[in-house]
Write a protein that holds these residues in place. Structure first.
Motif, mmCIF file in Angstrom:
data_model
loop_
_atom_site.group_PDB
_atom_site.id
_atom_site.type_symbol
_atom_site.label_atom_id
_atom_site.label_comp_id
_atom_site.label_asym_id
_atom_site.label_seq_id
_atom_site.Cartn_x
_atom_site.Cartn_y
_atom_site.Cartn_z
ATOM 1 N N ALA A 11 55.952 23.703 56.277
ATOM 2 C CA ALA A 11 55.852 23.472 54.402
ATOM 3 C C ALA A 11 56.824 22.365 54.827
ATOM 4 O O ALA A 11 57.804 22.228 56.070
ATOM 5 N N SER A 12 56.690 21.039 54.412
ATOM 6 C CA SER A 12 57.691 20.056 54.602
ATOM 7 C C SER A 12 58.949 20.134 53.905
ATOM 8 O O SER A 12 60.464 20.106 53.675
ATOM 9 N N SER A 13 59.025 20.678 52.847
ATOM 10 C CA SER A 13 60.460 21.314 51.803
ATOM 11 C C SER A 13 60.822 22.297 52.667
ATOM 12 O O SER A 13 60.102 23.589 53.841
ATOM 13 N N SER A 14 62.016 22.546 52.638
ATOM 14 C CA SER A 14 63.522 23.677 53.633
ATOM 15 C C SER A 14 63.042 25.075 52.362
ATOM 16 O O SER A 14 62.875 25.300 51.845
ATOM 17 N N GLU A 15 62.844 25.898 53.413
ATOM 18 C CA GLU A 15 63.144 27.082 53.267
ATOM 19 C C GLU A 15 64.510 27.523 53.833
ATOM 20 O O GLU A 15 64.381 28.659 52.979
ATOM 21 N N LEU A 16 65.596 27.054 53.390
ATOM 22 C CA LEU A 16 66.889 27.583 54.217
ATOM 23 C C LEU A 16 67.118 27.262 52.326
ATOM 24 O O LEU A 16 67.256 26.887 51.442
ATOM 25 N N LYS A 17 67.925 28.664 52.527
ATOM 26 C CA LYS A 17 69.237 28.657 51.646
ATOM 27 C C LYS A 17 70.209 27.347 50.985
ATOM 28 O O LYS A 17 70.259 27.153 50.281
ATOM 29 N N SER A 18 70.681 27.025 52.182
ATOM 30 C CA SER A 18 70.623 25.527 52.579
ATOM 31 C C SER A 18 70.946 24.650 52.303
ATOM 32 O O SER A 18 71.356 23.643 51.266
ATOM 33 N N ALA A 19 69.399 24.681 51.765
ATOM 34 C CA ALA A 19 69.239 23.529 51.409
ATOM 35 C C ALA A 19 69.586 22.891 49.641
ATOM 36 O O ALA A 19 69.914 21.976 49.431
ATOM 37 N N ALA A 20 69.690 23.978 49.289
ATOM 38 C CA ALA A 20 69.794 23.852 48.011
ATOM 39 C C ALA A 20 71.470 22.908 47.811
ATOM 40 O O ALA A 20 71.927 22.758 47.188
ATOM 41 N N LEU A 21 71.904 23.600 48.714
ATOM 42 C CA LEU A 21 73.653 23.617 48.765
ATOM 43 C C LEU A 21 74.030 21.269 48.807
ATOM 44 O O LEU A 21 74.515 21.491 47.900
ATOM 45 N N MET A 22 73.020 21.709 49.944
ATOM 46 C CA MET A 22 72.731 20.184 50.058
ATOM 47 C C MET A 22 72.196 18.899 48.877
ATOM 48 O O MET A 22 72.749 17.920 49.203
ATOM 49 N N ASP A 23 71.469 19.781 48.710
ATOM 50 C CA ASP A 23 71.077 19.078 47.125
ATOM 51 C C ASP A 23 72.254 18.898 46.097
ATOM 52 O O ASP A 23 71.980 17.803 45.185
ATOM 53 N N GLN A 24 72.930 20.493 46.007
ATOM 54 C CA GLN A 24 73.792 19.923 44.987
ATOM 55 C C GLN A 24 75.487 19.748 45.297
ATOM 56 O O GLN A 24 75.660 18.615 44.711
ATOM 57 N N MET A 25 75.227 18.809 46.632
ATOM 58 C CA MET A 25 76.464 18.223 47.389
ATOM 59 C C MET A 25 75.805 16.749 47.590
ATOM 60 O O MET A 25 77.407 15.702 47.150
ATOM 61 N N LYS A 26 74.797 16.186 46.988
ATOM 62 C CA LYS A 26 74.287 15.224 46.644
ATOM 63 C C LYS A 26 74.493 14.857 45.699
ATOM 64 O O LYS A 26 75.196 13.773 45.350
ATOM 65 N N LEU A 27 74.756 15.643 44.350
ATOM 66 C CA LEU A 27 74.517 15.152 43.524
ATOM 67 C C LEU A 27 76.949 14.957 43.052
ATOM 68 O O LEU A 27 77.013 14.579 42.565
ATOM 69 N N HIS A 28 77.182 15.995 43.696
ATOM 70 C CA HIS A 28 78.615 16.693 43.670
ATOM 71 C C HIS A 28 79.472 15.225 44.367
ATOM 72 O O HIS A 28 79.709 14.274 43.311
ATOM 73 N N LEU A 29 78.755 14.093 45.134
ATOM 74 C CA LEU A 29 79.095 13.269 45.971
ATOM 75 C C LEU A 29 78.708 11.984 44.718
ATOM 76 O O LEU A 29 79.893 10.810 45.187
ATOM 77 N N ALA A 30 78.300 11.967 44.418
ATOM 78 C CA ALA A 30 77.875 11.073 42.833
ATOM 79 C C ALA A 30 78.490 11.319 41.561
ATOM 80 O O ALA A 30 79.293 9.813 41.370
ATOM 81 N N SER A 31 79.633 11.975 41.395
ATOM 82 C CA SER A 31 80.109 12.801 40.538
ATOM 83 C C SER A 31 81.921 11.530 40.722
ATOM 84 O O SER A 31 82.025 11.731 42.126
ATOM 85 N N ASP A 32 82.611 12.073 40.242
ATOM 86 C CA ASP A 32 84.040 11.238 40.702
ATOM 87 C C ASP A 32 84.963 11.932 41.308
ATOM 88 O O ASP A 32 85.380 11.985 42.182
ATOM 89 N N ALA A 33 84.827 13.142 41.385
ATOM 90 C CA ALA A 33 85.492 14.349 41.898
ATOM 91 C C ALA A 33 84.578 14.382 43.735
ATOM 92 O O ALA A 33 85.610 14.261 45.001
ATOM 93 N N GLY A 34 83.375 14.014 43.888
ATOM 94 C CA GLY A 34 83.259 13.481 44.595
ATOM 95 C C GLY A 34 83.975 12.194 45.289
ATOM 96 O O GLY A 34 83.705 12.164 46.502
#
Length: 124
Positions: free
Chosen positions: A2-25
């Motif tokens: 599958a092209s989508s990730s099976e890693l638990k960590s992939a969800a963390l990376m998605d959260q990180m993307k959103l986090h970096l767009a925020s003021d805290a990021g």
């Protein structure tokens, strides 16, 4: 595969993307200003790794190897260990000493890579 990730960590990376767009990021980018490449393996470091770049110069997370020269530091983890370090359940220094985390590149840059740069998991 599958092209989508099976890693638990992939969800963390998605959260990180959103986090970096925020003021805290944005504050994080100003404070750290380094580029990290993170290689995450499902089971064993070095095998079937998914590669992410956490660019704290531009404030973005991308999938695939870093293309702007050399990252300041490259980390290799198994999915489980990365998840533990990123969520603050395992100290990065301990992970390194146990061989759960491998580091290449600048050690001073690597030391700035702490669980604090990750968004806190949202309580659901």
């Amino acid at each position: 595969m599958a092209s989508s990730s099976e890693l638990k960590s992939a969800a963390l990376m998605d959260q990180m993307k959103l986090h970096l767009a925020s003021d805290a990021g944005k504050d994080l980018v100003k404070k750290i200003g380094l580029v990290y490449q993170i290689n995450i393996a499902p089971k064993k470091i070095g095998f079937n790794e998914e590669i992410y770049v956490v660019d704290l110069k531009k404030g973005e997370v991308t999938k695939g190897p870093y293309e702007g020269g050399k990252p300041d530091a490259t980390f290799s983890f198994t999915d489980q260990d990365f998840f533990k370090v990123a969520t603050g359940k395992m100290n990065p220094q301990i992970a390194f000493m146990r061989g759960a985390m491998k580091v290449k590149g600048s050690l001073s840059a690597a030391q700035k890579f702490t669980p604090d740069i990750f968004p806190k998991p949202s309580k659901m």
